[in-house]
Design an enzyme around this catalytic site. Sequence first.
Site, PDB file in Angstrom:
ATOM      1  N   ASP A  46     -19.176 -32.080 -16.570  1.00  0.00           N
ATOM      2  CA  ASP A  46     -17.821 -32.633 -16.659  1.00  0.00           C
ATOM      3  C   ASP A  46     -17.551 -33.515 -15.445  1.00  0.00           C
ATOM      4  O   ASP A  46     -18.044 -33.234 -14.343  1.00  0.00           O
ATOM      5  CB  ASP A  46     -16.767 -31.507 -16.723  1.00  0.00           C
ATOM      6  CG  ASP A  46     -15.512 -31.952 -17.462  1.00  0.00           C
ATOM      7  OD1 ASP A  46     -14.818 -32.855 -16.960  1.00  0.00           O
ATOM      8  OD2 ASP A  46     -15.231 -31.417 -18.548  1.00  0.00           O
ATOM      9  N   SER A 133     -14.094 -37.340 -34.791  1.00  0.00           N
ATOM     10  CA  SER A 133     -12.657 -37.132 -34.987  1.00  0.00           C
ATOM     11  C   SER A 133     -12.199 -37.617 -36.360  1.00  0.00           C
ATOM     12  O   SER A 133     -12.764 -38.562 -36.924  1.00  0.00           O
ATOM     13  CB  SER A 133     -11.915 -37.921 -33.899  1.00  0.00           C
ATOM     14  OG  SER A 133     -10.573 -38.108 -34.249  1.00  0.00           O
ATOM     15  N   SER A 134     -11.136 -37.007 -36.846  1.00  0.00           N
ATOM     16  CA  SER A 134     -10.531 -37.455 -38.097  1.00  0.00           C
ATOM     17  C   SER A 134      -9.998 -38.876 -37.971  1.00  0.00           C
ATOM     18  O   SER A 134      -9.729 -39.531 -38.982  1.00  0.00           O
ATOM     19  CB  SER A 134      -9.396 -36.521 -38.507  1.00  0.00           C
ATOM     20  OG  SER A 134      -8.413 -36.504 -37.499  1.00  0.00           O
ATOM     21  N   TYR A 157      -9.674 -45.661 -29.691  1.00  0.00           N
ATOM     22  CA  TYR A 157     -10.254 -44.304 -29.732  1.00  0.00           C
ATOM     23  C   TYR A 157     -11.047 -44.106 -31.024  1.00  0.00           C
ATOM     24  O   TYR A 157     -12.183 -43.627 -31.012  1.00  0.00           O
ATOM     25  CB  TYR A 157      -9.126 -43.278 -29.626  1.00  0.00           C
ATOM     26  CG  TYR A 157      -9.559 -41.838 -29.823  1.00  0.00           C
ATOM     27  CD1 TYR A 157     -10.286 -41.169 -28.834  1.00  0.00           C
ATOM     28  CD2 TYR A 157      -9.221 -41.145 -30.974  1.00  0.00           C
ATOM     29  CE1 TYR A 157     -10.672 -39.834 -29.013  1.00  0.00           C
ATOM     30  CE2 TYR A 157      -9.603 -39.815 -31.158  1.00  0.00           C
ATOM     31  CZ  TYR A 157     -10.326 -39.169 -30.170  1.00  0.00           C
ATOM     32  OH  TYR A 157     -10.705 -37.855 -30.352  1.00  0.00           O
ATOM     33  N   VAL A 187      -7.105 -29.753 -33.415  1.00  0.00           N
ATOM     34  CA  VAL A 187      -7.474 -28.447 -32.888  1.00  0.00           C
ATOM     35  C   VAL A 187      -6.394 -27.995 -31.899  1.00  0.00           C
ATOM     36  O   VAL A 187      -5.878 -28.802 -31.135  1.00  0.00           O
ATOM     37  CB  VAL A 187      -8.843 -28.522 -32.171  1.00  0.00           C
ATOM     38  CG1 VAL A 187      -9.335 -27.127 -31.806  1.00  0.00           C
ATOM     39  CG2 VAL A 187      -9.874 -29.249 -33.028  1.00  0.00           C
ATOM     40  N   ARG A 225      -0.356 -33.038 -40.288  1.00  0.00           N
ATOM     41  CA  ARG A 225      -1.671 -32.850 -39.696  1.00  0.00           C
ATOM     42  C   ARG A 225      -2.322 -31.611 -40.283  1.00  0.00           C
ATOM     43  O   ARG A 225      -1.635 -30.721 -40.789  1.00  0.00           O
ATOM     44  CB  ARG A 225      -1.549 -32.669 -38.167  1.00  0.00           C
ATOM     45  CG  ARG A 225      -1.060 -33.898 -37.425  1.00  0.00           C
ATOM     46  CD  ARG A 225      -2.129 -34.987 -37.447  1.00  0.00           C
ATOM     47  NE  ARG A 225      -1.729 -36.172 -36.706  1.00  0.00           N
ATOM     48  CZ  ARG A 225      -1.206 -37.262 -37.269  1.00  0.00           C
ATOM     49  NH1 ARG A 225      -0.978 -37.301 -38.560  1.00  0.00           N
ATOM     50  NH2 ARG A 225      -0.909 -38.319 -36.531  1.00  0.00           N
ATOM     51  N   ASP A 295      -1.554 -44.676 -34.793  1.00  0.00           N
ATOM     52  CA  ASP A 295      -1.600 -43.286 -35.245  1.00  0.00           C
ATOM     53  C   ASP A 295      -1.599 -43.246 -36.772  1.00  0.00           C
ATOM     54  O   ASP A 295      -1.259 -44.230 -37.419  1.00  0.00           O
ATOM     55  CB  ASP A 295      -0.408 -42.508 -34.681  1.00  0.00           C
ATOM     56  CG  ASP A 295      -0.844 -41.122 -34.208  1.00  0.00           C
ATOM     57  OD1 ASP A 295      -1.855 -40.623 -34.725  1.00  0.00           O
ATOM     58  OD2 ASP A 295      -0.167 -40.560 -33.338  1.00  0.00           O
TER      59      ASP A 295
HETATM   60  N1  LIG Z   1      -8.453 -31.549 -29.452  1.00  0.00           N
HETATM   61  C1  LIG Z   1      -8.480 -32.116 -30.636  1.00  0.00           C
HETATM   62  O1  LIG Z   1      -7.636 -31.841 -31.495  1.00  0.00           O
HETATM   63  C2  LIG Z   1      -9.558 -33.104 -30.991  1.00  0.00           C
HETATM   64  C3  LIG Z   1      -9.463 -33.798 -32.217  1.00  0.00           C
HETATM   65  C4  LIG Z   1     -10.453 -34.709 -32.555  1.00  0.00           C
HETATM   66  C5  LIG Z   1     -11.528 -34.902 -31.716  1.00  0.00           C
HETATM   67  N2  LIG Z   1     -11.597 -34.243 -30.527  1.00  0.00           N
HETATM   68  C6  LIG Z   1     -12.755 -34.510 -29.665  1.00  0.00           C
HETATM   69  O2  LIG Z   1     -13.234 -33.269 -29.151  1.00  0.00           O
HETATM   70  C7  LIG Z   1     -13.728 -33.455 -27.829  1.00  0.00           C
HETATM   71  C8  LIG Z   1     -13.042 -32.500 -26.870  1.00  0.00           C
HETATM   72  O3  LIG Z   1     -11.637 -32.763 -26.921  1.00  0.00           O
HETATM   73  P1  LIG Z   1     -10.599 -31.932 -26.042  1.00  0.00           P
HETATM   74  O4  LIG Z   1      -9.362 -31.841 -26.821  1.00  0.00           O
HETATM   75  O5  LIG Z   1     -11.248 -30.710 -25.541  1.00  0.00           O
HETATM   76  O6  LIG Z   1     -10.340 -32.971 -24.870  1.00  0.00           O
HETATM   77  P2  LIG Z   1     -10.205 -32.714 -23.297  1.00  0.00           P
HETATM   78  O7  LIG Z   1      -9.659 -33.970 -22.708  1.00  0.00           O
HETATM   79  O8  LIG Z   1      -9.505 -31.443 -23.043  1.00  0.00           O
HETATM   80  O9  LIG Z   1     -11.730 -32.547 -22.877  1.00  0.00           O
HETATM   81  C9  LIG Z   1     -12.595 -33.637 -22.659  1.00  0.00           C
HETATM   82  C10 LIG Z   1     -13.428 -33.307 -21.441  1.00  0.00           C
HETATM   83  O10 LIG Z   1     -14.387 -34.340 -21.244  1.00  0.00           O
HETATM   84  C11 LIG Z   1     -14.429 -34.653 -19.852  1.00  0.00           C
HETATM   85  N3  LIG Z   1     -14.913 -36.022 -19.740  1.00  0.00           N
HETATM   86  C12 LIG Z   1     -14.281 -37.174 -20.144  1.00  0.00           C
HETATM   87  N4  LIG Z   1     -15.055 -38.233 -19.888  1.00  0.00           N
HETATM   88  C13 LIG Z   1     -16.200 -37.762 -19.305  1.00  0.00           C
HETATM   89  C14 LIG Z   1     -17.380 -38.370 -18.820  1.00  0.00           C
HETATM   90  N5  LIG Z   1     -17.552 -39.696 -18.879  1.00  0.00           N
HETATM   91  N6  LIG Z   1     -18.346 -37.578 -18.280  1.00  0.00           N
HETATM   92  C15 LIG Z   1     -18.181 -36.225 -18.208  1.00  0.00           C
HETATM   93  N7  LIG Z   1     -17.078 -35.589 -18.655  1.00  0.00           N
HETATM   94  C16 LIG Z   1     -16.098 -36.351 -19.190  1.00  0.00           C
HETATM   95  C17 LIG Z   1     -13.006 -34.456 -19.367  1.00  0.00           C
HETATM   96  O11 LIG Z   1     -12.899 -34.258 -17.978  1.00  0.00           O
HETATM   97  C18 LIG Z   1     -12.601 -33.212 -20.158  1.00  0.00           C
HETATM   98  O12 LIG Z   1     -12.941 -32.032 -19.466  1.00  0.00           O
HETATM   99  C19 LIG Z   1     -13.520 -34.930 -27.516  1.00  0.00           C
HETATM  100  O13 LIG Z   1     -14.722 -35.614 -27.799  1.00  0.00           O
HETATM  101  C20 LIG Z   1     -12.420 -35.357 -28.463  1.00  0.00           C
HETATM  102  O14 LIG Z   1     -12.471 -36.732 -28.742  1.00  0.00           O
HETATM  103  C21 LIG Z   1     -10.638 -33.359 -30.151  1.00  0.00           C
END
Ligand SMILES: NC(=O)c1ccc[n+]([C@@H]2O[C@H](COP(=O)([O-])OP(=O)(O)OC[C@H]3O[C@@H](n4cnc5c(N)ncnc54)[C@H](O)[C@@H]3O)[C@@H](O)[C@H]2O)c1
Length: 353
Positions: A46, A133-134, A157, A187, A225, A295
């Site tokens: 991270d 992602s959706s 995105y 999520v 959603r 969105d």
């Molecule tokens: N939470 C949701 O509902 C949701 C929905 C669709 C997709 N996603 C995808 O799921 C994944 C996790 O999402 P989340 O909600 O936990 O997001 P989050 O922002 O909580 O976690 C993302 C993590 O990635 C780290 N990060 C970002 N860029 C980085 C890089 N270049 N190198 C290393 N670390 C890096 C951030 O510090 C963070 O800890 C993402 O890929 C997101 O696009 C999440």
Amino acid sequence: MANYADLKNHLAASPKTWLVTGVAGFIGSNLLETLLTLDQRVIGLDDFSTGKRRNLEDVRQLCGPARWLNFRLIEGTIGDLETCRFVCRNVDYVLHHAAVASVARSLKDPISTNESNVNGRDAGVRRFVYATSSSAYGDDPAPLKIECTVGRPLSPYAVTKYAGELYAYVFAQCYGFETIGLRYFNVFGPRQDPEGDYAAVIPKWIAALINRESIFLNGNGDISRDFIFVPDAVQANLLAATAAKPEAVNQVYNVALNKRTTLIELFSVLKELLLQSGHDVGACEPLYREFPSGDVWRSQADITKISKLLGFSPVYGVREGLAKTLPWYIKTAGRASRSLSTIAHRIASPGRV
Ligand SMILES: NC(=O)c1ccc[n+]([C@@H]2O[C@H](COP(=O)([O-])OP(=O)(O)OC[C@H]3O[C@@H](n4cnc5c(N)ncnc54)[C@H](O)[C@@H]3O)[C@@H](O)[C@H]2O)c1
């Protein structure tokens, strides 16, 4: 192995080494918690751009000191090839979750969104599970999203997420690189960041309700959603990583409940659960605002494919998941309120999709 309970028993009896990128984030830290609880060895990568050290501290406390010894944190970026090669050594499974995970943030900062979400792909491993992602469905008008049909992306995105899927497909064709993409819908659960401009709707609204701050709802209350509780998203990852059937690999899967929840329904459930837990939120009503560009209006998943090919079977409904995580939200709401009070005038969005 179709049954998730059997899979967990199997893993616990025969521990593996996992790389979780984005380990300090919301989903990443929940993956870490489950894997350590199953006595797996975990390497976490991270850059802490949005991830929080307190998420890792939370997991350390939940798992205990002995299991915590099975975790190694590497602080660095997925954009650096040498770092990726280093963290992938001797790893059985990669769960790739590092990303700039926000539609709204990508509209403001498309360049760094692309850096994290697209350029970080060449990790030098044979098989990995990655978060898509959706939002990849874009302007697809179908009310129920099916994996094989996507529209045109509606935000930077969404472009990065879809580009990731295309790279995964091409890497599979050209280099025999095995991947599984998980198209998360919305999520939610513990450790989802309630703070900041890009906070997702559930933690943001709970914090605002508890702190008696204004809640803004984009569009009319009909925006919907397909929310899914994070332990079920974790289930999808473990099933995907260990899927043995050849037809299940090099695929993209919806990860959701196949349930449509409108934002006004979500608001009512949150109010009701908070009232039950002794919070005086009876008089709160949302204020309606304009629907933002980038969105999507409605988002609901067909989950036939993941159920059939990976044996995915979500355990929690939205209400149940919210009731289970509300104590965590309440605990963090006080901390969030200091930041939220400074952005109360801004518009709450359904958040990342
Ligand atoms: N939470 C949701 O509902 C949701 C929905 C669709 C997709 N996603 C995808 O799921 C994944 C996790 O999402 P989340 O909600 O936990 O997001 P989050 O922002 O909580 O976690 C993302 C993590 O990635 C780290 N990060 C970002 N860029 C980085 C890089 N270049 N190198 C290393 N670390 C890096 C951030 O510090 C963070 O800890 C993402 O890929 C997101 O696009 C999440």
